[in-house]
Structure formats: C-alpha cells, structure tokens
Design an enzyme around this catalytic site. Structure first.
Site, mmCIF file in Angstrom:
data_model
loop_
_atom_site.group_PDB
_atom_site.id
_atom_site.type_symbol
_atom_site.label_atom_id
_atom_site.label_comp_id
_atom_site.label_asym_id
_atom_site.label_seq_id
_atom_site.Cartn_x
_atom_site.Cartn_y
_atom_site.Cartn_z
ATOM 1 N N SER A 4 36.469 22.895 12.240
ATOM 2 C CA SER A 4 34.999 22.650 11.428
ATOM 3 C C SER A 4 35.222 21.534 10.981
ATOM 4 O O SER A 4 36.245 21.336 10.972
ATOM 5 C CB SER A 4 34.965 24.328 10.162
ATOM 6 O OG SER A 4 33.275 23.030 9.637
ATOM 7 N N ARG A 53 35.086 24.684 19.451
ATOM 8 C CA ARG A 53 33.913 26.700 18.819
ATOM 9 C C ARG A 53 32.751 25.717 18.715
ATOM 10 O O ARG A 53 32.013 24.863 17.964
ATOM 11 C CB ARG A 53 34.299 27.032 16.989
ATOM 12 C CG ARG A 53 34.114 27.524 16.792
ATOM 13 C CD ARG A 53 35.175 29.087 17.597
ATOM 14 N NE ARG A 53 34.335 30.122 16.316
ATOM 15 C CZ ARG A 53 33.862 31.515 17.039
ATOM 16 N NH1 ARG A 53 32.535 30.902 18.586
ATOM 17 N NH2 ARG A 53 33.368 32.203 16.572
ATOM 18 N N THR A 99 30.095 26.663 5.693
ATOM 19 C CA THR A 99 30.560 27.202 5.124
ATOM 20 C C THR A 99 30.779 28.179 3.651
ATOM 21 O O THR A 99 30.739 29.330 3.455
ATOM 22 C CB THR A 99 32.015 26.488 4.834
ATOM 23 O OG1 THR A 99 32.607 26.039 5.620
ATOM 24 C CG2 THR A 99 33.230 27.525 4.143
ATOM 25 N N CYS A 130 33.087 24.174 29.129
ATOM 26 C CA CYS A 130 34.298 24.273 29.016
ATOM 27 C C CYS A 130 35.010 23.151 27.993
ATOM 28 O O CYS A 130 35.534 22.318 29.449
ATOM 29 C CB CYS A 130 35.018 24.791 29.706
ATOM 30 S SG CYS A 130 36.845 25.329 28.868
ATOM 31 N N CYS A 169 42.220 28.939 26.724
ATOM 32 C CA CYS A 169 40.927 29.313 25.881
ATOM 33 C C CYS A 169 40.908 29.074 24.926
ATOM 34 O O CYS A 169 42.164 29.894 24.673
ATOM 35 C CB CYS A 169 40.418 31.038 26.309
ATOM 36 S SG CYS A 169 38.709 31.139 25.604
ATOM 37 N N CYS A 194 36.016 29.568 21.897
ATOM 38 C CA CYS A 194 35.240 28.725 21.551
ATOM 39 C C CYS A 194 33.457 29.250 21.736
ATOM 40 O O CYS A 194 32.638 29.032 21.161
ATOM 41 C CB CYS A 194 34.807 27.176 22.173
ATOM 42 S SG CYS A 194 33.838 27.141 23.986
ATOM 43 N N CYS A 210 31.005 29.304 27.252
ATOM 44 C CA CYS A 210 30.891 30.623 28.587
ATOM 45 C C CYS A 210 29.863 31.513 28.343
ATOM 46 O O CYS A 210 28.706 32.218 29.177
ATOM 47 C CB CYS A 210 31.786 30.506 29.427
ATOM 48 S SG CYS A 210 33.069 31.090 28.257
#
Lengths: 543, 249, 311
Positions: A51, A299, A335, A488, A511, A514, A517
C-alpha cells in the site's frame, strides 16, 4: 472422504490485512470468549501487504483510542502536499488542493508502511487472544447445506504433476460458525463465494487498478518526512486512469508507486514501464538522485467504489475490506475503510452469534449507518467520470463534484464494462516506446522482482491456471499480442518463439500475488489459485 | 536414547539482507525470521530417529532473545517433544553458544546432539565442532547419513570430492549437511498442538558461563560488484585468454 | 610472530588450498607447516611442504591415529603444539572446517572462518549472509584461529623453498572416533557444488536435445559439471538438480561458462562468486555480459562445438 484434520472455531478469518485484523480484534474486544482464528497466506503477517500508504487514523482511533500509547507505527504525520498534472516535460501544481480535490487533503493523516501497521495490529490481536497462523493459504471454501462452514487450507507437498510428494501434508479444515473473507482485492475464495451466492447480482462490475511500488532510501539531506506528492496526466494518455505517488517517511525512506486503472485500452501499455518512466520526470527524479532502491512490490486494488460493492453477507459469513471493494478511490485510501468494515462485520457477527442466526445480515445495515457509507457515497461519481470522459474532463468533473455538488449529486455514474473487456486489438493500438532501464533510477522487471524476496516451493503445481491454452494462441496472441507479458509486473508471463509458433511460458515462481492476470485476461482464461502457503513475496519492514 | 537439537533463529533464507548505509552491519530490523535451514534438517533427522524407535526423546534448545521461542515452537511442531529457551543477547558467538550448550548437555545428559552445520546469518560453521571439543565427544560433521549401529553413531560426512564414513562412540555430536534429509513441513494441526508442548525458559546468566564476545565488527560492506570484462572476437582468442591470462584451463 | 599452518596433501601433492593458506599466513609472520598422516604419508608430505616457498619450518606428525585427519586427534595435536604461535591457520576445506573450530574451543578462542582478506594481525574480512555482506572483524583473543578462503589468496608455488623438517612426537590418542571408509563418486561428472569448472546452459539451447548435444562434449573436455538456468529447467531442458541460482544451487567454481543464459539477477545470485566467468550469447546486450570476464557474442551452436574442439 478426507484424511484432513479439522478444528472448530467461532470465527475464522481469511487474510491478515487491516480488514481481517481489525475484525479479529473487534471480535475479541466485544466477546473475549469468542475463539477466533486468522490465517494468512504470506509467510508472516505483512509479507503480502502493499500500500502507499497515507492512512487516515479514523478507524484505528475507534478500534484503539489509545493507539499512540500502544506504540502504533504511525510516526510520520503528513506535513506538505503537492499535486501535479504532468505533461512530458512539465508539472503543473494544482492550487488550493483542499478545495479542488478535498478527497486528497491529508491534514491529520500519516505516512506509514502498511505492512508494519499490520504487524503491529497482529501483535495487538494476539495479545487479545486471537490465534494467527501465517504461512497457510485458504484454498477451499467449505459449504454444507448452503452455509459456509469454514475453509480448508491447501495441501502441502503436492508435486508439480499433482502427485503427493514425500513431504505431503494434507490441508486442514478450519470450521467456524462464521467465516470472514478478508483476502484483499480479488480474493480467490471471495470469488468462489460471490459466484456461489450470486452476490454481485444487480451491482456494477468491479473495476480495478494495479499499484506498483518501490521503497527507496535517500540521502538524509534530501529527506522531507511527511511530504506527500501525487501526479496525474503524463505518461498515461487521457483515456487511461492512473498516476504516481511519492511519500517521504520513516528514516530517510521514500515510498514511490504508480497506479494504472486496469480498464486501460491500449494492449501495448505496460504498467510497470509507466511506473519506471514516471520516475524520470523532473517532478519526481530529484527525489531519487543519490538514493538506493530497497523493496519492490505490486498489488491490484478495487476502484469501483459504492456502485460495485456486492451483497456483503451470505449464510455463515461476510466479505470484508477490499475483498468487498471498500476502497475510497478519489482518496486513494482503503485502510481506514477496510478496518471499519472489519469492525462492523465483527459487531454483526457477535450479534448473530448471540441470536444463533446463520447470516450476519446486520453488517449491511451497520455499514449503511456508518461514516464508511457516507464517505463512499460522496465519492461515488469521481472514478466513473474518469472512465467516461478521460483524465482532464474527469478531473474537472471531480472538482465540480467536490466544490459545487459536494458529493451530493442526484445522479450516480455507472461502470459499463469489466476490465477484461476494455482491451483493443493490437492492430488498433499504438505501440508505446518505453526507455531502457538506466539501472540507477529505472530498472527491469526481473531485478525488481528480486527485491520482493519472492519465492515459491518449486515442486508444486503451477498456481496460475490457464483454462484453455488454445484460447491463448487465438485470442491473447493473435489479437492482443500477449498483454499479460506487459501487465504482469513480475515477468510471470512470457510469449516465446514469437517468430515461429508463439507459445506462453508461465514463470509462476516470480508471482507477487497481485492478481492482475485474474482480472485483466481478455477472456478470463487465467485463474489465480492459491499456491502452497508461505509462497509469494516476502515484503520486509518498511513496505 | 535422548537427542538434543540446538536451533537458531535467523533471517529467513528467502530474504536478501541489505548492508546498512552507515556500514555498521546488516539491516535485520523487521525482517521475517525463521529457523536456520540446516537446523531444520537436524530436527528432522532427530525426529526420524525417534519415529524409527532409535531415540526416545527429542529436545530442542535455542539461545537468544525471547522471540526465539517461535523457532522452538516450530521445532516442536516438526516433532520435538519439548524445548528449552536460554535467554541471552541476540546471536551470541559460537564459542559462547558452545559453552551454554555444554551446560545444557550436562543438565540434560543427551546421547546425541544434532546441530545444523552452520547458521545462514554469520556462516561460522563452528558451533558443533566447538561443543564436541568442549565435551571431549566425537564429532560427525557435515553429515549426509546417520545410522545407529551397535550403540555407535555411524556418520557419513560430505568431504571435498566425496564422502567419508566415521564411527563415533556415543555420546557424540552430529552436524547436518544439506543432503541429510528433506525436512517436513510444520503442519497446521501440529503447530496448534505444539503450543501445548512444554517450553522451559532459563537465563544464560544463571548458567555461570562466560559469554564475552571475542570478535568486534569493525564494519560491514557490500561485496564489490563484478565488472564487465572483455569481449573476445573468436574461439581461439577465448582459449588463449583462458589458458594464459586467467590460467583456469 | 610465528604462524602454524595445518597443511593437507592430496595425491602426493600439497593441496592447492593449503598453498593459498600458506600465502595468507606469510602476511602474518613466519610460517611453520604442520603435516599429519600415518608415518609414510607424513614423511612424503613433509618433503613436499619443505619445498613450498615461504615455509620456514615443517612439523612432521606421523602416526596411525592421524592417518585420516580426523578432527579429534588432529585438534588435540594442534592444541599440544599451540604454544607460542600467534595464529593457527588452515584452508577452508572440509578438513580445515572440521578440525580448527574444535581446536579453537579447546584453546578458548573464537575462530574466524573463511578469511578473505587480512587487514592486520587482529583484523580480518570474512563473508556473512552467504557472501551478501563482507564483515571486517577484530579479534581480542590472544591467539587467532583462522580458516582461509583459498580463492582469495594465490597459492604459494609448490617448489622453490627448502625448509627444515622437525618430527613431532605424537602422543595424542583417539578414543571416540574411528575411520570406517571413504567414497569417491565414480561418475566422471563432478558434483555442481564442488566442481572446478561448470558449463551451464539457458534458454538459448532451445530444447532438451540441444542442451545435451551441445553442452556435454564441452563439459567432457573440461571435466566440468553441467548447470542450468531456471528457465532451462522450467522448460524441461535440464533436471531440477542442475539449477544454478537464487532458488537453485549457489556455486563458485574457478571457471563458469554460461551458454545462452541471459543472466537475470536471480541466476547471477547463484554464480557471481565464480572466479572466472565466460559468457557465450548471441545477444550483446544480455546482462550476463556485464559480469563476464570474457564474453563471446555469437551463435552458441557454432561457438560451443568449436570451443570443445579447440580444447
């Protein structure tokens, strides 16, 4: 049918982010007898948290009025704010930010590492008696008689071919009266639950963004703790939503990142490269000179807001935080809303538990009565305005919405398309020439992924399941020229042998979880499943 | 037969540490910590011996800060029966660790002590050998195979260019190398059960051991990065360079 | 200052690593070389050690109890000889790492393993965190016990010196350990981790067949182990246990030949400590070329067979 062990709890929470942890804490605050179990797929709490983050302490204050005395890691209050509209060479600073873009006024907010905040919340939760088990992924929703009765963790030690390896350990059933899904954006179990109970019926499709982040350490003389910079405009075209952030915090640390709206149309666009090249703009570049890059991560986040929030409860549980889509997009903050949703869900669950009700339905009305709803309601038209009219007009609408309508417009703008439907064929898009990495300020993907400490146990089935490889060739390659190899941010997808017989290589070990995909694939042909627990990135402190 | 397994809490092997910009050390604050991977192998071997019936009890011990109890819980989730936490400063030197372990050995009287061959933080590769020396016990270091034969420990060791087997009278020290076994996962049910296994905490200072550090860290630096060498134009030139300049063929 | 160096022999030669340890020791003071073995081996080794330039005196310890350089008797022997030596040194080999820490404990000294550089008589540079950081440490022990990383010190020549040889009266015993057997793998192909030379292949090979047919002749010629990048393993060109890199094996051979490997940082993390790196790649921009000592830009299908032939 199964050799799995099982354990009974009052509440099982899937996911150790701010929503899940706030729910766990609130549950034990309201009922110290409730036995609450929280699982997290990351190797530790915080390992998968990405974040910005500037956070509003509102929900935290309600959860722990004494958060300051408890030593919560909110150490850098926002002191200066800059918002820029960028052109290729110049940056125009938006004046009177608190009036034009009141959502972005950050007075009273803090620049934090959300991973560190989560680690701290987990300590508080454990002290209250919550059982927390990191390193275990929720792999399966247990549904009996149409009620969710818990989740099962994934089997460990399954080989790449799907056989039981020498270290095979079956998963475990964590059974509960109530199961709360707090997996963050595009949760893999949340997806199953939404489908099973048809929770998205009658709401807008969710729309997403992909946030890619770096943490830098910069020379002390350049560090201005509390400085918050945002930008929009260049390098994205007017049709594409997104922008950069840059926050000075902690000890000589800088959080920099870029969000790209995943409803982008140009198949040649690479969010990673947009993020890299924005660092070279004069508005940003000066912050990186003489510094060194420490951490990298990415993310997806939910941007749909109020119109896209599904039904929140179902028999045996509820959806929390960004799994439901509680992010406030114009504020670019989720948040406080995630925590608030977790706390409200906890109240509803305690209530339902007392009355022995199957569905904690009060959650929905509690949300409606709270500031959480008011906030999302007043923000609801901003993101769709950008989707409809582009960045410049969208920004004008946002200013009009804020200053004139004050979020009280009598209309609601809707999202027409899911993000996987927006890509245009390669032949209709203009290729984008991205600069080569200079290895000082800009870098390539693989050396970036290296800084996410990502690893997956090698001998396990590929957790990115392409349902139909034939479709990849005819759609992803022939029409769109492999957009996944560009969107990606971790170089998982690579189109190889493109001169002869193009095929897709999946480097699943890279990977970073996130979920892009799973969202953006044009035919929804890629299914992101949870790999073995503890796999994925290991974001360290400061992320 | 009782087996003692010392385990160390270290920065997780997936995490790449960074040298602090002031050169005083590596940044470890807030990093994920785990059991030293070689120690996991040692725990696994001890647990297997107990499962085979060669051993009766497996005791894990860790020396360090309070959080090292997480590492002991992991050892118990893997199968250790109970554990001992010796509270001290973080990461004492191998000499001090060996002295503390000697005191624990005298108290617990194990027949075997299984250790990892080295910790992946300081990479010392010394504690097992030092403990063996202090106790006057035999040592089977860098083990790739351990068997109990007629009351003796037969240890196959990884040595340069092959393996070597030694037979040790018991009690003895064994240090685990990578190929000894592949440690099991600590499963979720076993992690839950491990919370109820006994964990005794003692103060290092109560053991009457001199733990003074003998080494001080003057500075820590990043290794120099490799620089690009030269482009050779042909195979012949490459062979010539490798023979006469680099002298590696 | 006088330094005691434990010297190992192998096939009638002083091991190269021990000659590197001698070079390191000469930076600290006069060098006394300790050779151990059964009577005949010790005699032969002593003769060899006496010829190594830089050795001032050879201590010959011949006895059956020392025949296999087991840690228990050798450590006791070192302790009995430790006397006034300022430093006790060995190479960071399986023997050195086995013996020296034990001797150090008996001397109440904290050993300093894997020394890469000597700053002064008390201060040394050594790798920590798998070489991702280099620590300079200063010892307060009266006597220092060090193992030396051979790749950081040029080996002393095998010939040219003429030291005196003193026989040591060996009284140590070994009541706790017994040598049983040793095993040297019969395969011609060395293990990746211990290989002196590694030939490693990547995506550029294109197929499992090519991987074998192109790399094997070169590896045979060099007596090299065969490694692979993760991409090559993932694509099924090579077995998983060949993988070099962050998630595979960490290697540091004297010569690493990277064939058709682009050199992603994840791969470099597993081989960057190799002494000499050769890159063979058609892409002049490949990151591997940025770290290679010798780069050959060209078609690997032509270059590699030509190289095998030329050796």
């Amino acid at each position: 049918m199964s050799e799995r062990e099982a354990m009974e709890f009052d509440v099982v929470i899937v996911g150790g982010g701010p929503a899940g942890l706030a729910a766990a804490i609130r549950l034990r605050q309201l009922n110290p007898e409730a036995n609450v179990c929280l699982i997290e797929k990351g190797s530790e709490i915080g390992a998968h948290i990405v974040s910005g983050a500037v956070i509003e302490p509102r929900a935290l204050e309600e959860l722990f009025p004494d958060w300051l005395e408890r030593g919560a890691p909110l150490k850098t209050p926002v002191t200066e704010e800059e918002m820029y509209f960028l052109t290729e060479k110049k940056g125009f600073r938006i004046p009177a930010l608190d009036r034009v873009m009141p959502h972005l006024a950050n007075h009273g907010n803090y620049v934090v590492s959300l991973g560190d905040v989560c680690r701290w919340l987990a300590e508080q939760a454990e002290a209250l008696g919550v059982e927390i088990y990191p390193g275990f992924a929720g792999a399966e929703v247990l549904i009996e008689k149409n009620r969710v009765v818990g989740v099962a963790t994934g089997d460990m030690g399954i080989t790449r071919d799907g056989e039981k390896g020498p270290n095979y350990q079956p998963g475990m059933e964590l059974r509960a009266k109530y199961t709360l899904f707090a997996e963050g954006c595009r949760g893999s179990l949340t997806k199953q639950v939404m489908e099973h109970y048809n929770l998205r019926k009658g709401v807008d499709p969710q729309t997403y963004g992909l946030g890619i982040k770096e943490v830098w350490e910069i020379p002390a003389e350049n560090h201005r703790p509390g400085l918050v910079v945002h930008s929009f405009g260049w390098p994205l075209d007017d049709k594409t939503y997104g922008g950069a952030w840059l926050y000075h915090f902690g000890e000589n640390l800088v959080s920099y990142g870029f969000v790209t709206g995943l409803d982008y149309e140009n198949t040649w666009l690479s969010p990673f490269d947009e993020m890299q090249r924005t660092k070279l703009h004069p508005v940003f570049r000066k912050h990186f000179e003489g510094g060194r890059r420490l951490i990298y991560g990415a993310r997806a986040l939910s941007e749909g807001g109020l119109q896209s929030i599904p039904r929140l409860t179902f028999p045996g549980g509820a959806l929390l935080g960004d799994s439901a889509g509680f992010l406030n997009t114009p504020k670019i903050k989720g948040t406080h809303t995630a925590m608030k949703s977790g706390m409200l869900a906890a109240e509803a669950v305690i209530d339902a538990m007392k009355a022995d009700r199957v569905e904690p339905a009060a959650y929905t009305s509690l949300v409606r009565q709270s500031w959480l709803y008011d906030e999302l309601k007043s923000a609801r038209n901003v993101r769709p305005a950008f989707a409809r009219w582009g960045s410049k007009l969208g920004a004008l609408y946002a200013g009009f919405d804020a200053m004139v309508l004050r979020g009280k417009a009598p209309w609601t703008l809707h999202f027409k398309h899911a993000d996987n439907e927006t890509l245009k064929p390669a032949s209709l898009c203009t290729p984008i020439a991205y600069p080569k990495p200079d290895n000082k300020i800009t870098f390539d993907k693989l050396s970036s992924v290296f800084l996410s400490n990502t690893n997956h146990e090698e001998d396990q089935p590929v957790h990115l399941k392409v349902r139909n490889m034939g479709l990849w060739k005819t759609v992803n390659w022939d029409v769109f020229r492999s957009p996944e190899s560009r969107y990606c941010p971790a170089a998982v997808y690579e189109a190889v042998d493109t001169d002869t017989e193009a095929r897709l290589v999946i480097n699943s070990q890279n990977c970073v979880h996130c979920k892009t995909c799973d969202i953006k694939d044009p035919t929804q042909n890629i299914d992101w499943c949870t790999p073995e627990g503890a796999g994925g990135p290991n974001y360290p402190a400061g992320m | 037969m009782k087996i003692l397994v010392p385990v160390k809490r270290v920065v997780d092997y997936n995490i790449k540490v960074l040298v602090k910009s002031d050169g005083t050390g590596v940044e470890t604050a807030g990093l994920k910590m785990s059991m030293n991977p070689f120690d996991e192998i040692a725990v696994e071997e001890a647990v297997r011996l107990r499962e085979k019936g060669s051993a009766t009890e497996v005791i894990a011990v860790s020396i360090g800060v309070q959080q090292a109890q997480d590492t002991l819980r992991t050892a118990m989730a893997m199968g250790a029966d109970r554990s001992i936490l010796v509270l001290s400063e973080e990461s004492p030197e191998p000499l001090a660790v060996a002295k503390v372990l000697k005191a624990i050995v005298e108290k617990e009287k194990p027949d075997l002590v299984f250790l990892g061959k080295q910790a992946i933080d300081d990479d010392m590769n010394a504690t097992g050998q030092m403990l063996a020396g202090l106790l006057g016990w035999g040592q089977g270091t860098f083990a790739s195979k351990v068997e109990i034969v007629d009351g003796r420990a037969e240890v196959t060791r990884e040595v340069d260019g092959g393996t070597e087997t030694v037979s040790l009278s018991v009690p003895a020290i064994v240090t685990a190398d990578l190929r000894l076994n592949e440690p099991r996962y600590a499963s979720l049910p076993n992690i839950m059960k491990a919370k109820k296994k006994p964990l005794e905490t003692i103060q290092a200072t109560d053991l009457g051991v001199d733990m003074t550090r003998r080494l001080t860290t003057v500075s820590v630096a990043e290794p120099p990065t490799r620089k690009a060498g030269i482009k050779v134009g042909s195979v012949a030139e490459l062979v010539e360079k490798l023979r006469n300049e680099a002298k590696v063929i | 200052m006088t330094v005691l160096v434990l010297v190992e022999t192998e096939a009638g030669q002083i091991r190269q690593a021990s000659r590197s340890a001698i070079t390191a020791a000469t930076k600290l003071g006069d060098v006394h070389a300790l050779v151990v073995g059964n009577a005949a081996d010790a005699e032969a080794a002593a003769t060899l050690a006496a010829k190594v330039p830089g050795v001032a005196k050879v201590l010959k310890a011949g006895a059956d109890v020392l025949a296999h350089e087991l840690a228990e008797p050798v450590a006791d022997l070192i302790v009995s000889l430790a006397g006034d030596y300022s430093h006790i040194v060995a190479a960071s080999t399986a023997v050195g790492k086995n013996v020296l820490p034990r001797a150090a404990a008996l001397l109440d000294v904290q050993p300093i393993p894997d020394v890469m550089a000597i700053v002064d008589a008390d201060t040394f540079v050594r790798p920590i965190y798998a070489g991702n950081a280099l620590a300079t440490v200063k010892s307060s022990d009266a006597k220092k016990v060090l193992t030396i990383r051979a790749t950081n010190f040029d080996p002393a020549p095998a010939e040219g010196g003429s030291a005196s040889v003193d026989a040591v009266n060996v009284t140590v015993q070994d009541t706790v350990s017994r040598f049983v057997s040793e095993h040297t793998p019969t395969s011609d192909r060395p293990e990746l981790e211990s290989a002196r030379v590694i030939v490693s292949g990547g995506r550029g090979l294109g197929s499992a067949e090519n991987f074998q047919s192109v790399l094997t002749p070169l590896a045979d010629k060099l007596g090299a182990a065969i490694g692979a990048s993760r991409v090559a393993v993932d694509s099924g060109y090579a077995e998983n246990d060949c993988q070099v890199g962050q998630t595979g094996k960490i290697v540091a051979p004297e010569l690493y030949i990277a064939v058709g490997i682009s050199g992603a940082i994840q791969h470099l993390a597993g081989m960057k400590d190799s002494k000499v790196i050769v890159a063979i790649n058609k892409d002049a921009e490949a990151p591997m070329l940025q770290v290679a000592d010798y780069a050959l830009v060209g078609d690997l299908f032509e270059v590699v067979p030509e190289l095998a032939k030329a050796l």
